[in-house]
Write a protein that holds these residues in place. Structure first.
Motif, PDB file in Angstrom:
ATOM      1  N   PRO A 108      -0.112  11.210 -34.040  1.00 16.42           N
ATOM      2  CA  PRO A 108      -1.376  11.952 -33.925  1.00 16.42           C
ATOM      3  C   PRO A 108      -1.722  12.409 -32.510  1.00 16.42           C
ATOM      4  O   PRO A 108      -2.730  11.992 -31.931  1.00 16.42           O
ATOM      5  CB  PRO A 108      -2.402  10.938 -34.460  1.00 16.42           C
ATOM      6  N   VAL A 134       2.109  17.318 -33.203  1.00 17.23           N
ATOM      7  CA  VAL A 134       1.480  18.041 -34.319  1.00 17.23           C
ATOM      8  C   VAL A 134       1.817  19.526 -34.241  1.00 17.23           C
ATOM      9  O   VAL A 134       2.119  20.173 -35.254  1.00 17.23           O
ATOM     10  CB  VAL A 134      -0.044  17.811 -34.326  1.00 17.23           C
ATOM     11  N   ASN A 177      -1.573  14.156 -41.756  1.00 16.97           N
ATOM     12  CA  ASN A 177      -2.174  13.856 -40.457  1.00 16.97           C
ATOM     13  C   ASN A 177      -3.035  12.603 -40.560  1.00 16.97           C
ATOM     14  O   ASN A 177      -3.667  12.359 -41.601  1.00 16.97           O
ATOM     15  CB  ASN A 177      -3.088  14.998 -39.998  1.00 16.97           C
ATOM     16  N   GLU A 216      -6.528  10.830 -39.556  1.00 14.67           N
ATOM     17  CA  GLU A 216      -7.847  11.464 -39.476  1.00 14.67           C
ATOM     18  C   GLU A 216      -8.263  11.780 -38.042  1.00 14.67           C
ATOM     19  O   GLU A 216      -8.945  12.769 -37.788  1.00 14.67           O
ATOM     20  CB  GLU A 216      -8.883  10.569 -40.150  1.00 14.67           C
ATOM     21  N   HIS A 226      -6.693  15.107 -37.117  1.00  9.99           N
ATOM     22  CA  HIS A 226      -6.972  16.210 -38.041  1.00  9.99           C
ATOM     23  C   HIS A 226      -8.350  16.821 -37.788  1.00  9.99           C
ATOM     24  O   HIS A 226      -8.526  18.038 -37.927  1.00  9.99           O
ATOM     25  CB  HIS A 226      -6.853  15.727 -39.493  1.00  9.99           C
ATOM     26  N   ARG A 227      -9.296  15.993 -37.402  1.00 10.05           N
ATOM     27  CA  ARG A 227     -10.655  16.508 -37.177  1.00 10.05           C
ATOM     28  C   ARG A 227     -10.700  17.592 -36.103  1.00 10.05           C
ATOM     29  O   ARG A 227     -11.215  18.690 -36.359  1.00 10.05           O
ATOM     30  CB  ARG A 227     -11.603  15.348 -36.829  1.00 10.05           C
ATOM     31  N   LEU A 239      -8.250  19.349 -34.959  1.00  8.29           N
ATOM     32  CA  LEU A 239      -7.377  20.452 -35.358  1.00  8.29           C
ATOM     33  C   LEU A 239      -8.142  21.443 -36.229  1.00  8.29           C
ATOM     34  O   LEU A 239      -8.048  22.665 -36.028  1.00  8.29           O
ATOM     35  CB  LEU A 239      -6.160  19.902 -36.117  1.00  8.29           C
ATOM     36  N   LEU A 240      -8.916  20.948 -37.159  1.00 11.33           N
ATOM     37  CA  LEU A 240      -9.718  21.827 -38.011  1.00 11.33           C
ATOM     38  C   LEU A 240     -10.845  22.485 -37.222  1.00 11.33           C
ATOM     39  O   LEU A 240     -11.224  23.637 -37.482  1.00 11.33           O
ATOM     40  CB  LEU A 240     -10.302  21.042 -39.189  1.00 11.33           C
ATOM     41  N   PHE A 249      -2.333  20.146 -46.872  1.00 10.92           N
ATOM     42  CA  PHE A 249      -2.642  19.086 -45.925  1.00 10.92           C
ATOM     43  C   PHE A 249      -3.100  17.848 -46.681  1.00 10.92           C
ATOM     44  O   PHE A 249      -3.790  17.931 -47.697  1.00 10.92           O
ATOM     45  CB  PHE A 249      -3.779  19.502 -44.982  1.00 10.92           C
ATOM     46  N   THR A 301      -4.649  13.800 -45.425  1.00 10.08           N
ATOM     47  CA  THR A 301      -5.012  12.940 -44.297  1.00 10.08           C
ATOM     48  C   THR A 301      -4.956  11.486 -44.730  1.00 10.08           C
ATOM     49  O   THR A 301      -5.066  11.168 -45.922  1.00 10.08           O
ATOM     50  CB  THR A 301      -6.413  13.257 -43.761  1.00 10.08           C
TER      51      THR A 301
END
Length: 490
Positions: free
Chosen positions: A18, A23, A44, A46, A49-50, A52-53, A70, A72
């Motif tokens: 991560p 990534v 991913n 979490e 991922h946060r 990234l979004l 995707f 998570t």
């Protein structure tokens, strides 16, 4: 295997560690697999991922692929922003405590197991996730490791760790860091003690870094294959030796360039652009307008990447060195990258004034676009592998100030083997910074440029239709299909 699964479709689970660099690489490979028609699930934690979004259009971008999704998995890390290198083990501890048992259940008996409607037929984890490889073996899922660090480091410091220990080269003490390491095949007259991991320099009876490296190396050797972000010519010093231990190596780099090329060649759906952000930091694209105002090859780009940090003292030495070189500069200063209580009000006024005249400082930048800009003439870099590959592709000379992991070895190969820059490790002095910048931009520019142009040309050849990296990507795709077919026949 159940009868319902006797006509399996290829389904790849990708699982990066991560952090920004891995990534980014995994997402590019994921899209290349999607273009081939393979179903891809991208897992991913979490924590990564946060952001990234938050900072990319990655969901809408991948929505064009019905064969991509995707997923998570919890990691126990509550930070809303990515952490720096000094908190790396904090994140990994969360993964170990929270993610690992959930992942095993997911793959052995859960929604991606052979018992599910669409089981995973091939797993591609980061090799650092040794537990993922263990789970793949337990669940009888073929596994191909993806290493996003450099092959030169992977060979010298990982796969040859037992050799280094047996020769007494690791761990070591003493001040002679320029002593050559002669025990590693292929690099006898290349690497010195100072080019190995900095954690190898002292030993107190236990060394967790050495244990982790040894574990990752063993993980690579039990996988069915190994994916590397390089091209054959670039790492021809080490690849023949690596293949004696890991026969099935896929060299698919420069991955970001191969990704662009394949997107441009793909007509369904047509692409308006081929450079997309996978950044977990918000990019300031105004710096591109600033670059537009400068003549070709006149600007030095400064960035220490997504994990490295520097002290206030180091910041000031590099800052003075860059300013005193007289070159216009674009400097990325990531939030959290300066430790020790940085306060701009304490920065000498002449430094701030001169920076206003010739500099541009941003929190984050679209680095691939920056390095491809005509104004960039040099790159003062932490020598991360993605940054190094991106610089090689664009023929940009480097001043290397490595921080951790493979960066020590990367900077050595930049200066000694590929001859495309200056290795400035273990120093942070304004006079040396100024000299190094002037070397790549002025006094040694012609000699270094000859080398950078050669490597840039070879990199571009590798991603042509008949280039080595395109061939290896095709072989990877074929092998994924074959592994799926073998599983169907079980």
């Amino acid at each position: 295997m159940d009868q319902q699964n006797n006509t399996l479709e290829p389904h790849v689970l990708m699982f990066p560690i991560p952090f920004q660099g891995p990534v980014n690489c995994f997402l590019k490979l994921a899209e290349l697999l999607c273009l081939s028609g393979i179903h891809v699930t991208f897992l991913n934690t979490e924590h990564i991922h946060r952001p990234l979004l938050r900072h990319t259009q990655v969901l809408s971008r991948f929505s064009r692929y019905p064969n991509f999704k995707f997923e998570t998995i919890p990691d126990g890390v509550e930070h809303e922003t990515p952490v720096p290198r000094d908190r790396f083990m904090e994140v990994m501890a969360g993964v170990d405590a929270v993610t690992k048992p959930l992942f095993r259940e997911m793959m052995v008996s859960g929604r991606f197991s052979w018992k599910s409607e669409r089981p995973v037929t091939v797993m591609i984890p980061d090799a650092y996730f040794s537990f993922a490889v263990d789970v793949a073996i337990e669940a009888s899922i073929p596994v191909i490791c993806f290493e996003t660090i450099s092959p030169c480091c992977l060979w010298t410091s990982y796969l040859n760790l037992p050799t280094l220990i047996e020769a007494g080269d690791v761990p070591f003490e003493g001040s002679d860091l320029d002593q050559l390491i002669t025990s590693v095949p292929g690099t006898k007259y290349i690497i010195r003690k100072r080019d190995l991991f900095s954690s190898f320099r002292t030993y107190d009876g236990s060394n967790s870094d050495i244990d982790l490296i040894a574990k990752e190396a063993r993980t690579i050797l039990v996988a069915q294959g190994l994916i590397l972000n390089t091209f054959e010519e670039l790492d021809n010093v080490v690849l023949p030796h690596m293949r004696k231990l890991c026969p099935n190596i896929y060299t698919i780099g420069p991955l970001h360039s191969l990704h662009k090329t394949k997107l441009m060649a793909n007509k369904n759906p047509p692409r308006q652009e081929t450079t997309y952000s996978n950044s977990v930091w918000k990019e300031d694209k105004n710096c591109m307008l600033w670059l537009d105002k400068h003549d070709p090859k006149t600007v030095i780009y400064v960035s220490i990447g997504s994990l490295a940090t520097m002290t206030v003292e180091q910041l000031l030495e590099i800052w003075y060195g860059v300013v005193n070189s007289g070159k216009p500069f674009l400097w990325v200063r990531r939030p959290g990258s300066i430790t020790g209580g940085y306060d701009e009000s304490r920065v000498p006024i002449e430094l701030l004034e001169r920076t206003k005249e010739i500099g541009c400082i941003v929190e984050w930048a679209p680095q691939e676009d920056v390095l491809a800009h005509r104004a960039i003439g040099g790159f003062l870099t932490h020598s991360g592998w993605n940054s190094t590959m991106e610089s090689i592709v664009e023929g940009v000379p480097m001043v290397c100030w490595p921080h951790h992991a493979d960066q020590q070895m990367n900077s050595r190969f930049v200066g000694k083997v590929w001859k495309i820059g200056v290795d400035m490790k273990d120093t942070c002095d304004r006079l040396l910074v100024e000299k190094a910048v002037r070397n790549i931009m002025d006094s040694k520019h012609n000699a270094i440029t000859q080398s950078t142009n050669t490597w840039a040309s070879l990199a571009k050849e590798s991603i042509t239709e008949i280039g080595s990296s395109s061939i290896h990507l095709g072989r990877l795709i074929d092998d994924i299909l074959a592994m799926t077919m073998s599983s169907t026949l079980m």
